[in-house]
Each structure stands twice: as structure tokens, then as C-alpha cells.
Enzyme design. Structure first.
Site, PDB file in Angstrom:
ATOM      1  N   HIS A 263       0.868  -1.180   0.000  1.00 59.88           N
ATOM      2  CA  HIS A 263       0.000   0.000   0.000  1.00 59.88           C
ATOM      3  C   HIS A 263       0.905   1.230   0.000  1.00 59.88           C
ATOM      4  O   HIS A 263       1.623   1.472  -0.951  1.00 59.88           O
ATOM      5  CB  HIS A 263      -0.921  -0.109   1.225  1.00 59.88           C
ATOM      6  CG  HIS A 263      -2.063   0.844   1.276  1.00 59.88           C
ATOM      7  ND1 HIS A 263      -2.434   1.635   0.234  1.00 59.88           N
ATOM      8  CD2 HIS A 263      -2.935   1.147   2.285  1.00 59.88           C
ATOM      9  CE1 HIS A 263      -3.489   2.375   0.583  1.00 59.88           C
ATOM     10  NE2 HIS A 263      -3.796   2.093   1.839  1.00 59.88           N
ATOM     11  N   HIS A 302      -2.529  -2.203 -10.033  1.00 61.97           N
ATOM     12  CA  HIS A 302      -3.488  -1.615  -9.102  1.00 61.97           C
ATOM     13  C   HIS A 302      -4.750  -2.462  -9.093  1.00 61.97           C
ATOM     14  O   HIS A 302      -5.159  -2.973 -10.134  1.00 61.97           O
ATOM     15  CB  HIS A 302      -3.827  -0.174  -9.516  1.00 61.97           C
ATOM     16  CG  HIS A 302      -4.378   0.625  -8.389  1.00 61.97           C
ATOM     17  ND1 HIS A 302      -5.701   0.602  -8.056  1.00 61.97           N
ATOM     18  CD2 HIS A 302      -3.770   1.441  -7.506  1.00 61.97           C
ATOM     19  CE1 HIS A 302      -5.886   1.385  -7.002  1.00 61.97           C
ATOM     20  NE2 HIS A 302      -4.736   1.907  -6.650  1.00 61.97           N
ATOM     21  N   ASP A 358       2.618   5.470  -7.079  1.00 59.42           N
ATOM     22  CA  ASP A 358       3.884   5.369  -6.344  1.00 59.42           C
ATOM     23  C   ASP A 358       5.100   5.221  -7.242  1.00 59.42           C
ATOM     24  O   ASP A 358       6.234   5.316  -6.770  1.00 59.42           O
ATOM     25  CB  ASP A 358       3.827   4.180  -5.377  1.00 59.42           C
ATOM     26  CG  ASP A 358       2.921   4.478  -4.209  1.00 59.42           C
ATOM     27  OD1 ASP A 358       2.938   5.625  -3.756  1.00 59.42           O
ATOM     28  OD2 ASP A 358       2.193   3.580  -3.768  1.00 59.42           O
TER      29      ASP A 358
END
Ligand code: CMC
Length: 422
Positions: A263, A302, A358
């Protein structure tokens, strides 16, 4: 054609028709027909745990909107505090409301001296700042006994303001501790993000004036991270919140969930991966090793986005603006090559694996001088507004305590054998 599904219990021949509302089917009718038969859904892949009007995502089209506003527009024109207000209140503030909100947040930036001196100073010298944040946020609940009064709207708003205001102070304090630097008090003459940068980097100068373009870039990153509907940490917030715990304890649980490398810890993992790859020449071999099952391509994939992550696109653009000031992060070339190789490889295309938020955020943070360990802390700081928006929504919906079922696969009843006879 009716907008419904019909379920038949083949054991009894009984049927039930369930309307499809908002792309979902409610369990009430199912429960009537099939009491004691549970949905087996590990990871809650196909379970909607609530109704929400905060964030809309269309993973196939790569759409993200907060309260109806496209993320691209908010990133371009808004500020983090304005977006936080939008998430929490449901509407963008008027200029008067915005001024009051900014003033309120600014007034609450200081943390109790005991949090700083006794609590944070008690950590081991090499404590991870995210571990410190998880604990410090929980500890705040012991400083504000009124936080338990969660159905008092005045108290609720006060805790929300405190949390939004104090997260940057806690985040910077965790960093200063980890590098052995004295803590810097908030400078309430600065904007939300400029003040955070001052608490992070100020040394001997009387006032730290962050580069406005870098402060703006960080503000954009905070906007992009502010909410993402029912992700792991928000679900942790909702789960703990559903037990009517105070918001600090619930937020601490959300921070803990965010700490995980699947995460919020992924941006840190991306940099470590790029450092391990080391040179562009190693990219192809690295991709091959991922395909052979040796680890994952961090910052890729994702649960929801299956075409592209719109946040990654904005971040890539922000990265260029940051690098004009800081100079290019040498890891960027490896990241770009990695993206190029992965996006022309059927392994990644077939599985709909694209760069996520990210993949590039860590590269920007690093270029701005943030140490790796602080990356998930930055994510938590920004996500606090989203967590709290979900917390308000949950309490206003008067929802049930979150308590899922399990399919028991363990032993049947057994005879207890005393220890000396085993
Ligand atoms: N690298 C290589 N293969 C991958 C990756 C990856 N990053 N992500 C998924 N896969 C493969 C996986 O091996 C599986 O293949 P197969 O069908 O052959 O078994 C397939 O793609 C589906 O993967 P999954 O694990 O079932 O997908 P998921 O939806 O459960 O996981 C994820 C989503 C984000 C946990 C995962 O993609 C991942 O681990 N990514 C790397 C970590 C990362 O970047 N996390 C940040 C997420 S974005 C920020 C946030 O919202 O927290």
C-alpha cells in the site's frame, strides 16, 4: 429488460429477484433466501462495504474524481487544504470559508510538548518514522479526552482540524528525531506545505522560506494522495471507526495499514528497487526476473486501475517541474526505461499492469531531499483528510459495526488431552 438478478436455491427451488442499484445488489434479499450461506470473497474483491459520495473511480477508463471534481482540475487549480475541505464538507469552500478553515488549521499546528519531548524522544535511535507516526497519532487520543465524544459535531470538527493540522508537525518531528536534529516549531506565517518544509529542513536561519515551486509540487502530491475510496487504509479507518473508537485511534490504524509495502510503503519500495537495478543495462534482466516470479515490479499494478492511474500521469508531469529546480534524479532514466520495457511486454499488458501513483512519487520526493523512510509518512499526512471524510460519512450513516463472516475450515470437535499425555 429488468435491472435485477434472480437467484435460485437449487435445493428448494425457491427464487428471489434482487434489484441492481448503483451497480450493486443488496444482501438483504439474499439473506432471506439463503440464511447462513456466506459470500466467499477474500480481499473483498467483489464486496461493496458501504455507500459513499466522496470519491469516484472508473478503473477501466482511468478516472478519479473527488466529490465530482476531476483530479486533473484539482491538481491544477486547487490547494491541499481546499481539497481537504472539499472531501470533508462535500463542497468547495467560498473564499470566506476557506480563510476560516486555513486559520483554524494553522491555529492547531502545535503538538503538546509531552508528545514531542517525552513520547517521541522515547523511541529507539533508529526507529522508522512511519512506526513513530502510527504510535504518535494513537497517543494523541490520550491528550484530547473530548475526542471520544464522536457524536458531538463541534468536538468532531475540532478533532478533524487538529488531526489535519498536527500530521505535518508529527511527520516532521519523526524525521528530525531519526536524523538527530532538534525539532522545529510550526511557523504559522507560512502556508500548510511551506510550514511542513520549514519543520523538515530549517536549521539555523531565522525563517525557512521553501522554494515556492517545490512547495507547490508537494501540495499537488498531497492533493493526489488525499483520497482513493475504499483502499486498505481507508477500510481500516472505517473498520475501527465502526466500533466507535475515537478518530485518533482509527487514524492510527489507517496509518498502520498504509505502512505496508503493498500500500503506502510502495513508493519507498520503488526507490529501493531502482537502486538495486542500478544501471539501465540491468533493466531487461530485472523485468525477466519479475516475470519468472522473483518479486514484483514495485509501483506497477493496481486493484482498481486497469488502463492507467491518472495520478501517475500528473505526477510524471510534476516530476519534470521539480527536476528543473532540483536537477534530475539519476533514478529517473532507469524508471523510464523500466516503464518502456514493461509496457511493451505482454506479461504486463495482459495483466493490465501500469505505473501507479507510487512509481514516480518516490523519485520526486527523493529529488526534493526527502529520505526514503519518510515517503509513507508523506502519504499518510495527505491521506488523513480522506480518512476523516470517510469517518464522518460512516458516523453520519449510522452504519453497523464491521464484522465479516468466515468459512471455517479447521478441525471438528476434539477430545482435550492433558499435556503430560500428548
Ligand atoms: N509486478 C509483477 N506482477 C504483478 C504485479 C507487479 N507489480 N502486480 C500484479 N502482478 C501480477 C500478479 O502476479 C498476478 O499474476 P498471475 O495472474 O499470473 O498470478 C496478476 O498480476 C494479478 O495480481 P494480483 O496480486 O492478483 O492483483 P491485486 O489487485 O491483488 O494487487 C497490487 C494489486 C497493487 C497489490 C499489486 O499490483 C502489487 O503488488 N503491486 C506492487 C506494489 C505497489 O505498487 N503497490 C502500490 C499500489 S498503488 C498505491 C495505493 O493505492 O496503495
Amino acid at each position: 429488460m429488468p435491472n435485477s438478478v434472480t437467484i435460485t436455491d437449487n435445493r428448494t427451488g425457491q427464487s428471489v429477484e434482487i434489484p441492481i442499484i448503483n451497480d450493486g445488489v443488496a444482501v438483504d434479499e439474499w439473506k432471506k433466501l439463503l440464511p447462513g450461506i456466506w459470500f466467499y470473497d477474500p480481499g473483498l474483491m467483489t464486496t461493496a462495504i458501504c455507500e459513499s459520495s466522496i470519491t469516484y473511480i472508473d478503473g477501466d477508463k482511468g478516472i478519479l474524481r473527488y466529490r465530482g471534481y476531476p483530479i486533473e482540475k484539482l491538481a491544477e487549480q486547487s490547494t491541499y487544504l481546499e481539497v481537504a475541505y472539499l472531501l470533508l464538507k462535500g463542497e468547495l469552500p467560498t473564499s470566506q470559508e476557506y480563510d476560516v478553515w486555513v486559520k483554524d488549521v494553522t491555529r492547531h499546528t502545535f503538538i503538546h510538548e509531552n508528545v514531542r519531548k517525552r513520547f517521541l524522544d522515547g523511541f529507539h535511535y533508529d526507529a522508522h518514522p512511519m512506526g513513530m507516526l502510527v504510535s504518535a497519532v494513537a497517543a494523541l487520543s490520550t491528550f484530547y479526552s473530548d475526542a471520544k465524544d464522536i457524536f458531538n459535531s463541534e468536538s468532531r470538527w475540532k478533532q478533524i482540524t487538529r488531526l489535519i493540522a498536527k500530521m505535518p508537525t508529527l511527520a516532521a518531528a519523526a524525521h528530525r528525531f531519526s536524523v538527530g536534529m532538534p525539532y522545529v516549531y510550526p511557523d504559522n506565517s507560512l502556508s500548510f506545505t511551506a510550514n511542513f518544509l520549514s519543520m523538515m529542513w530549517k536549521t539555523a536561519e531565522p525563517r525557512f522560506d521553501a522554494n515556492p515551486a517545490l512547495a507547490r509540487a508537494l501540495d499537488i502530491l498531497f492533493i493526489l494522495h488525499a483520497d482513493h475510496e475504499q483502499n486498505c487504509s481507508t477500510t481500516a479507518m472505517r473498520t475501527v471507526g465502526s466500533a466507535h473508537a475515537d478518530p485518533y485511534s482509527a487514524c492510527s490504524a489507517a496509518c498502520a495499514a498504509l505502512y505496508g509495502p503493498r500500500h503506502g510503503g510502495a513508493n519507498e519500495a520503488v526507490i529501493r528497487m531502482l537502486q538495486d537495478i542500478h544501471t539501465m543495462d540491468n533493466v531487461e534482466d530485472f523485468i525477466k526476473s519479475v516475470k519468472d516470479g522473483h518479486g514484483r515490479l514495485q509501483g506497477f499494478g493496481h486493484r482498481i486501475y486497469k488502463s492507467y492511474d491518472p495520478r501517475a500521469r500528473i505526477i510524471k508531469q510534476t516530476a519534470e517541474e521539480v527536476f528543473e529546480i532540483t536537477g534530475k534524479n539519476p533514478l529517473l532514466d532507469i524508471a523510464l526505461k523500466l516503464e518502456e520495457v514493461a509496457l511493451s511486454d505482454p506479461y504486463f499488458l495482459d495483466r493490465h499492469l501500469y505505473p501507479n501513483v507510487d512509481f514516480y512519487s518516490g523519485i520526486i520526493y527523493q529529488a526534493m531531499g526527502f529520505p526514503l523512510e519518510i515517503f509513507p509518512v508523506l502519504f499518510a499526512l495527505a491521506r488523513t483528510s480522506g480518512w476523516l471524510a470517510h469517518w464522518i460519512e460512516l458516523l453520519d450513516q449510522d452504519s453497523k459495526i464491521i464484522r465479516p463472516r468466515q468459512l471455517y475450515t479447521g478441525k471438528d470437535i476434539r477430545e482435550y488431552i492433558p499435556i503430560d499425555q500428548r
